[in-house]
Motif scaffolding. Structure first.
Motif, short mmCIF file in Angstrom:
data_model
loop_
_atom_site.label_atom_id
_atom_site.label_comp_id
_atom_site.label_asym_id
_atom_site.label_seq_id
_atom_site.Cartn_x
_atom_site.Cartn_y
_atom_site.Cartn_z
N ILE A 26 0.87 -1.18 0.00
CA ILE A 26 0.00 0.00 0.00
C ILE A 26 0.90 1.23 0.00
N ILE A 27 0.75 2.07 -1.00
CA ILE A 27 1.65 3.23 -1.03
C ILE A 27 0.96 4.50 -0.54
N ALA A 28 -0.35 4.49 -0.48
CA ALA A 28 -1.04 5.65 0.08
C ALA A 28 -2.39 5.21 0.64
N LYS A 29 -2.77 5.85 1.73
CA LYS A 29 -4.07 5.57 2.32
C LYS A 29 -4.72 6.90 2.67
N MET A 46 -7.31 3.13 -0.66
CA MET A 46 -5.97 2.54 -0.64
C MET A 46 -5.41 2.57 -2.05
N GLU A 47 -4.22 3.11 -2.17
CA GLU A 47 -3.52 3.02 -3.45
C GLU A 47 -2.45 1.95 -3.30
N THR A 71 -0.10 1.44 -10.13
CA THR A 71 -0.92 1.27 -8.93
C THR A 71 -2.40 1.12 -9.28
N THR A 115 -6.31 1.72 -7.30
CA THR A 115 -6.92 2.38 -6.15
C THR A 115 -8.22 1.67 -5.79
N ASN A 136 -2.03 0.43 6.69
CA ASN A 136 -1.59 1.80 6.39
C ASN A 136 -0.56 1.81 5.28
N ALA A 137 -0.28 2.98 4.80
CA ALA A 137 0.76 3.12 3.78
C ALA A 137 2.03 2.46 4.30
#
Lengths: 471, 279
Positions: free
Chosen positions: B4-7, B17-18, B58, B60, B77-78
């Motif tokens: 996960i690179i972004a949340k 979630m990305e 990625t 999403t 999380n990220a």
């Protein structure tokens, strides 16, 4: 076991120790416990090492059966392992789930006078011995120098694993693409733990990986990449071992009620997702009190015995023909009977009946009778008019068989398929009509056995190897 | 593993979630879904793609916390990873220039509607979007939907923001006033999609819904997701997820969505109890 005076020919095979039926009906541990060393020795000593070796030709992958049996007899287990694994990369699986009674054991010379050698049980003994002993007792895998040729194998079931293992042993670089999150295909999602422990499958998958095969999980080919894209992107050949994964339904009223499962769904929830350990595992399954499983094959036996172990009070197998026509292995039928599965022969569902919440409550069935033989050679089941009766059930599992998933054929240019969805491939070589593409196992034959899929994977590997070396 | 690179918390019960999944991102098409498994004892659940970025590699996902899996997902999380992300699955949406299209997104269904509205806009359609939620704090992506719509109508059931009411009311008004509407896309809770379909039926406007049935494998193997469309049994995973809303047997879908409601409740209670013990 009673002691027999040592005769020249011992015509009785060593029985397989098994869990007590009453106990095993409540757990998912393996039913057959395996031979001890003494048992294996005694059974191996029955083999007369006949010069004709009919058993070898009875085996779809031509295992040198007399050789590994002789090695057991000579107390040379590393040699037994070597003899077995030179032809069969998945012996722990085959020793458990092959229908030996219609293959190697069916043609055993001893079978003319008495019980044939229990080849499957000895195979299992050798495979388990290897697993239980440090691998340094057996020689490490020797691989030839790399040929630099890349092969993509789609599907990590018995056909794909065997094809990949053989190709790796020939020096090719193999990548297996598997759609599910674990490797093994039907060995993981279909066959239950009590018949084929998943640790055994994992061990044999690990062996294939140790040969240098890369396994990419979570890879739904046809979606993530097409066969044509694989061929355009560096793979010299592709083997399709995608199995027969689509469930067949009865197409009768009420089949979509809650509580009516395909055998694929029921078994996948139990075996792959470990629903029998819910709520420790997150995937749920409906535990029926009265369960009906429709069908007479090994999958039907597996589903019925799973339902019993999940905690059902009563499990019925509903089969439209009679006992002799059942395609399931005799041993599995016997196991199911011992555990208390109730068989209703000459019975076929007319419809599923449900309540206003959408849940199945009963099944209306016909009584059947047998008419003239049909195309399969078995007597055709006919409905007895006016014979309808009701069976109360709260879970039903439809185990009628499976057909190949169209995902690959529908996304691959120039692949020929039959009306039932199977891919057309040469029986001897597995070559499809499409350049550089081979196929084998259930995707070609429709649902069949683990070992026949392995045989097809092996023959395709030989053909792919010949093609790659001729290039 | 899929990282996960972004949340982003879109609202208290909805997470974005990305996730790194380059192969899927490269192949993803509008309307498709992925199957996720959050941990080693996890179940497999389908989530329709909310977006993807082939260049970045990625995808999403937007998920509302409803059961054990989505609660577990919301705890990631990220920087965390999940073991399995499988796709892209299902058939892509039909994207062409239909003329005027009404896109309806309800609740968390706003997320999968967004890329469809965007693609339809790019294909030259005039886009009227109706988005709704139970209350203001459950609304998200109003800006995103506005950016791809020629007209945007927002509703909340309780009137805490914008227009009070449910999405079917403005949907009906749009159909009454605009005879050019040639297609409606409705994604949200099954009950909302049913009533959108009932609303559009008298107008004879083709209505596409994206069904959210229970799945295991997501590739046609198990048949858990079967629905009845026009009297024929279909698998949502391979024949869908989008279907003609006027042909769907909604009662069957509702019943089949409830198969495991007791088990799901039990599983979630157990998970929450364990979370409390850890805390």
């Amino acid at each position: 076991m009673e002691e027999k005076p040592k005769a020249k020919l011992d015509l009785n095979r060593m029985p397989m120790p098994r869990q007590d039926p009453k106990v095993r009906a409540k757990n998912f541990n393996e039913v057959a416990l395996g031979y001890t060393e003494e048992m294996a020795l005694r059974e191996a000593n029955r083999c007369i090492q006949c010069p004709k070796r009919p058993c070898v030709n009875g085996c779809p992958v031509y295992v040198d059966i007399p050789d590994f049996i002789k090695a057991i007899r000579d107390n040379n287990m590393p040699e037994a392992v070597k003899a077995l694994k030179s032809k069969n990369s998945l012996p722990g699986i085959c020793g458990r789930v092959c229908p030996q009674e219609t293959q190697c054991e069916d043609v055993c010379s001893l079978g003319k006078k008495g019980a044939p050698i229990a080849i499957g049980r000895l195979e299992r003994y050798v495979a388990d011995w290897e697993r239980n002993h440090a691998s340094n007792l057996t020689a490490p895998v020797e691989l030839p120098p790399s040929t630099g040729k890349k092969v993509a194998v789609i599907g990590s079931g018995p056909a794909g694993l065997t094809c990949a293992a053989d190709l790796a042993k020939m020096g090719h670089q193999v990548t297996i693409f598997e759609a599910l999150h674990v490797a093994g295909g039907v060995l993981m999602y279909g066959i239950p733990e009590f018949r084929l422990p998943k640790a055994i499958v994992q061990g044999e998958v690990d062996y294939v990986k140790a040969l240098g095969v890369e396994i990419r999980l979570d890879s739904v080919m046809g979606k993530l990449a097409t066969v044509d894209e694989l061929l355009e992107n560096g793979y010299h050949a592709v083997f399709l071992g995608t199995g027969a994964g689509l469930p067949m339904f009865l197409d009768i009223p009420g089949e979509n009620f809650n509580g009516v499962y395909s055998a694929n769904e029921f078994l996948t929830r139990v075996n792959l997702m470990k629903a029998y350990l819910f709520p420790e595992y997150d995937t749920p399954i409906k535990i029926g009190k009265r369960v009906a499983v429709i069908g007479g094959g090994n999958v039907a036996m597996d589903a019925a015995r799973c339902a019993l172990r999940l905690g059902a009070d009563e499990v019925h197998i509903i089969y439209r023909r009679s006992k002799v026509e059942m395609p399931a292995r005799h041993e599995e039928v016997e196991n199911a009977e011992e555990e208390g599965i109730i068989f209703k022969f000459l019975t076929n569902p007319k419809q599923f009946i449900g309540n206003d919440q959408g849940w199945i409550t009963a099944m209306e069935c016909y009584e059947m009778e047998l008419g003239e033989p049909d195309a399969s050679g078995r007597r055709r089941p006919l409905v007895k008019e006016g014979s309808e009766f009701i069976i109360d059930v709260d879970v039903a599992v439809v185990a009628l068989g499976t057909t190949p998933n169209p995902l690959i054929p529908s996304t691959t240019r120039g692949l020929e398929t039959r009306r039932n969805g199977t891919v057309v491939a040469d029986e001897e070589t597995g070559k499809t009509v499409k350049d550089r593409v081979w196929a084998g196992g259930d995707v070609v034959t429709g649902a069949a056995t683990v070992i026949s899929a392995m045989g097809a994977g092996k023959r395709a590997a030989a053909s792919i190897d010949a093609y790659l070396k001729g290039k | 593993m899929y990282k996960i690179i972004a949340k982003e918390k879109l609202c208290p019960v909805v997470d974005l979630m990305e996730i790194e999944a380059p192969a899927i991102a490269k192949k993803a098409k509008t309307g498709q879904f992925v199957v996720v498994r959050v941990d080693e004892v996890g179940e497999r659940i389908p989530l329709t793609l909310a977006d993807w970025n082939a260049k970045k590699g990625t995808v999403t996902l937007v998920a509302m916390q409803v059961g054990t899996t989505t609660y577990k997902l919301s705890c990631l999380n990220a920087g965390d990873s999940m073991p399995d992300l499988i796709g892209p699955l299902g058939l892509p949406s039909e994207i062409e220039n239909f003329g005027t299209v009404v896109c309806v997104g309800g609740g968390v269904g706003v997320a999968p509607v967004y890329p469809i509205a965007r693609a339809l806009r790019q294909a030259g359609n005039r886009i009227i979007t109706v988005m709704g939620a139970r209350s203001k704090d459950l609304l998200f992506w109003e800006d995103r939907l506005r950016s791809v719509s020629h007209e945007l109508i927002v509703t909340t059931d309780d009137g805490s923001y914008a227009r009070k009411g449910v999405v079917t009311e403005p949907l009906k008004e749009v159909l009454e006033r605009d005879k050019q509407v040639s297609r409606v896309i409705a994604i949200g809770p099954a009950i909302m999609m049913k009533f959108c379909s009932l609303t559009t039926k008298p107008f004879g406007v083709r209505t596409i819904v994206s069904l959210n049935s229970i799945m295991v494998d997501g590739t046609g193997m198990c048949g858990c997701c079967r629905v009845s469309v026009g009297g024929a049994t279909k698998f949502v995973c391979v024949n869908g997820p989008e279907f003609d809303g006027h042909q769907v047997d909604w009662d069957l879908l509702f019943a089949r969505q409830r198969i495991y409601c007791d088990e799901e409740r039990h599983s979630l209670e157990l998970w929450k109890t364990r979370q409390c013990q850890h805390a």
